[in-house]
Design an enzyme around this catalytic site. Structure first.
Site, PDB file in Angstrom:
ATOM      1  CB  ALA A   1      -0.927   0.007   1.216  1.00 19.97           C
ATOM      2  CB  CYS A   2       3.994   2.142   1.472  1.00 18.89           C
ATOM      3  SG  CYS A   2       5.257   3.436   1.526  1.00 18.89           S
ATOM      4  N   PRO A   3       3.640   3.696  -1.616  1.00 18.02           N
ATOM      5  CG  PRO A   3       2.774   5.690  -2.449  1.00 18.02           C
ATOM      6  CD  PRO A   3       2.811   4.833  -1.226  1.00 18.02           C
TER       7      PRO A   3
END
Length: 131
Positions: free
Chosen positions: A54-56
């Site tokens: 979920a974290c770029p």
């Protein structure tokens, strides 16, 4: 979310008075070097990557690991994509930590620096020999 619709999650020091997001400085800035001069020598199997899809920023490390052909050299564990004030969690199933058995990624930060009190972020490149 609480019953009032507000989130119990807080950005604490990263939230400016005007509501703007101010990214915290990374507390751990060490480098892996091919000659070992940094104390973190290039060594297959020594490092493990903790990420959230979920974290770029973490997602980029997943892509980079794949493009550089490092899947066999650097292990990977995924945290649950939703986090709360306790940090990113290993909730079981595909979200587990086979290296240290952490329940929360905050445990890795505490193991590295017991006084760490900022927000726990991903990605984390964990040195399995200096743990």
């Amino acid at each position: 979310m609480t019953s009032s619709g507000s989130s119990p999650f807080s950005l604490r020091r990263e939230s400016a008075d005007d509501g703007a997001f101010r990214r915290q400085e990374s507390a751990f800035r060490n480098w892996v070097s091919d000659d070992g001069s940094t104390g973190f020598p290039l060594q297959a199997g020594r490092y493990h990557l903790y990420v959230s899809r979920a974290c770029p920023w973490a997602h980029r490390t997943i892509i980079g690991r794949r493009l550089m052909g490092l899947e066999d050299a650097i292990g990977i564990s995924y945290v649950h994509p939703l986090r709360d004030e306790r940090s990113w969690a290993f909730t079981g199933g595909e979200y587990f930590d086979p290296i240290n058995g952490f329940e929360f990624l905050a445990e890795a930060y505490a193991a590295t620096d017991a006084g760490f009190d900022a927000r726990v972020t991903v990605p984390v490149l964990w040195d399995t020999e200096q743990a």
